[in-house]
Design an enzyme around this catalytic site. Structure first.
Site, PDB file in Angstrom:
ATOM      1  N   PRO A  14       0.851  -1.202   0.000  1.00 44.17           N
ATOM      2  CG  PRO A  14       0.095  -0.974   2.199  1.00 44.17           C
ATOM      3  CD  PRO A  14       0.831  -1.908   1.288  1.00 44.17           C
ATOM      4  CB  CYS A  96       2.307   5.599   7.886  1.00 41.32           C
ATOM      5  SG  CYS A  96       2.510   7.201   7.070  1.00 41.32           S
ATOM      6  CE  LYS A 136       3.816  -2.567   4.359  1.00 42.75           C
ATOM      7  NZ  LYS A 136       4.674  -1.472   4.851  1.00 42.75           N
ATOM      8  CG  HIS A 168       9.018  -1.396   6.049  1.00 36.27           C
ATOM      9  ND1 HIS A 168       8.507  -0.242   5.510  1.00 36.27           N
ATOM     10  CD2 HIS A 168      10.305  -1.440   5.633  1.00 36.27           C
ATOM     11  CE1 HIS A 168       9.448   0.380   4.809  1.00 36.27           C
ATOM     12  NE2 HIS A 168      10.550  -0.330   4.880  1.00 36.27           N
ATOM     13  N   GLY A 210      12.959  -2.687   0.414  1.00 37.81           N
ATOM     14  CA  GLY A 210      14.155  -2.726  -0.414  1.00 37.81           C
ATOM     15  C   GLY A 210      14.272  -3.903  -1.356  1.00 37.81           C
ATOM     16  N   GLY A 230       7.389  -2.865  -2.850  1.00 37.85           N
ATOM     17  CA  GLY A 230       6.891  -1.505  -2.768  1.00 37.85           C
ATOM     18  C   GLY A 230       7.184  -0.678  -4.001  1.00 37.85           C
TER      19      GLY A 230
END
Length: 342
Positions: A14, A96, A136, A168, A210, A230
């Site tokens: 996302p 985020c 996430k 992540h 990455g 991503g």
């Protein structure tokens, strides 16, 4: 090591302002098997907003709604609404790092509040038992950079019933780094993600951060259950055409078919009052790294924002790609002929 890829997942991350419904429709033409995610939508936007933030095309499935929020009742309400609209999974954003998201008390700052995330998971699952609730998250925040800190976050959330996590593989710095810097500066710690899978083998754990190539995907799938791609998926869309082969489905790309589908899709969007640029902007990277990529980008970037129809722009841009390919083929043939003579 032999991997049963049928049990694995590849997903497209996302990405705010990127993975909207037009982008997802485009991506689905390039990969049939990968899981798509919406850009993050807040509970407030869904409950109080005037726009339809849950809209998606049935062709996008499987598609996951990523939800931003921290109030269990609102999260549960939105999960029910999402399920009613056809979403099979709702993902909680705990990654985020932006100031705006922090001010809304969700995103990466929730790593410091595992009990809040756990309460959200419990409420969401109770409200919609058939909906998968996933999380996430980053590996830590600020100076909290250890397996123990991540485990202290995960365990209450697991106890609340969450079985699906995307990690992540970086910390998030809530102060001192911008969201862009947070995507690059904190070091990647893939080993920590692998250890979480070892520690919690019953969980479905995907890795993110990455990852740019199919070879890298294959490597990670030796240690975890899924891989999330991503920015590379957005900036180099043709990469997506390699994903289905990992599941035994050969994806024979017919680029002309893809372009015709996108023209038809854009025409339909225009008929509802939209602009071609809403769709075309997601296609700029389509020929990344190949002959004509620069010309393709130039035509779409220059003509797309003011275009009134998609066909004229796409045909002009693709014409440049064809010319570049012919020129490249001629150069290759000339080189081969010179080599034969020598």
């Amino acid at each position: 090591m032999t991997i049963n890829y049928a049990d694995k997942l590849i997903s497209i991350a996302p990405m705010l302002d990127w993975t909207d419904r037009h982008c997802r429709y485009f991506h689905r033409l390039l990969t049939h098997k990968s899981v798509l995610y919406t850009e993050m939508v807040t509970t407030g936007a869904i409950i109080h907003g005037k726009m339809d933030f849950l809209q998606f095309n049935a062709a996008e499935q499987p598609v996951v709604l990523q939800l931003g929020g921290s109030d269990p009742a609102a999260m549960a309400d939105c999960t029910v609404r999402a399920a009613d609209r056809g979403y099979r999974e709702v993902n909680i954003n705990v990654g985020c790092p932006s100031d705006r998201v922090q001010n809304g008390s969700f995103g990466a700052c929730l790593m410091a509040q595992p009990e809040t995330v756990a309460a959200c998971v419990k409420a969401m699952k109770a409200a919609s038992p058939n909906t998968v609730v996933s999380v996430k998250t980053r590996l830590g925040i600020d100076e909290h950079d250890s397996d123990e800190y991540l485990q202290a976050f995960l365990e209450p959330v697991i106890d609340a019933g969450c079985e699906h996590f995307t990690l992540h593989a970086r910390n998030a710095w809530l102060k001192g780094l911008s969201p862009k810097q947070n995507r690059d500066i904190p070091p990647l710690r893939y080993d920590r993600v692998y250890r979480m899978k070892q520690r919690y083998p019953e969980l479905h754990i995907s890795i993110n951060g990455g990852i740019k190539t199919v070879d890298e995907i294959k490597h990670h799938l030796e240690y975890v259950d899924g891989v999330m791609i991503g920015r590379e998926a957005y900036q180099n869309p043709l990469l997506l055409t390699q994903f289905d082969g990992l599941f035994g489905e050969q994806h024979e790309l017919n680029i002309e078919h893809v372009l015709e589908e996108m023209i038809s899709y854009t025409d339909a969007h225009v008929l509802t009052g939209g602009r071609p640029w809403h769709v075309l902007r997601h296609m700029i990277g389509l020929f990344q790294g190949g002959p004509g990529a620069k010309k393709w980008r130039q035509v779409l970037s220059q003509q797309g924002p003011t275009a009134v129809d998609a066909r004229s722009v796409i045909e002009a841009a693709y014409g440049e790609v064809i010319q570049a390919r012919l020129h490249f083929a001629e150069k290759v043939a000339d080189f081969a002929n010179e080599a034969d003579v020598s």
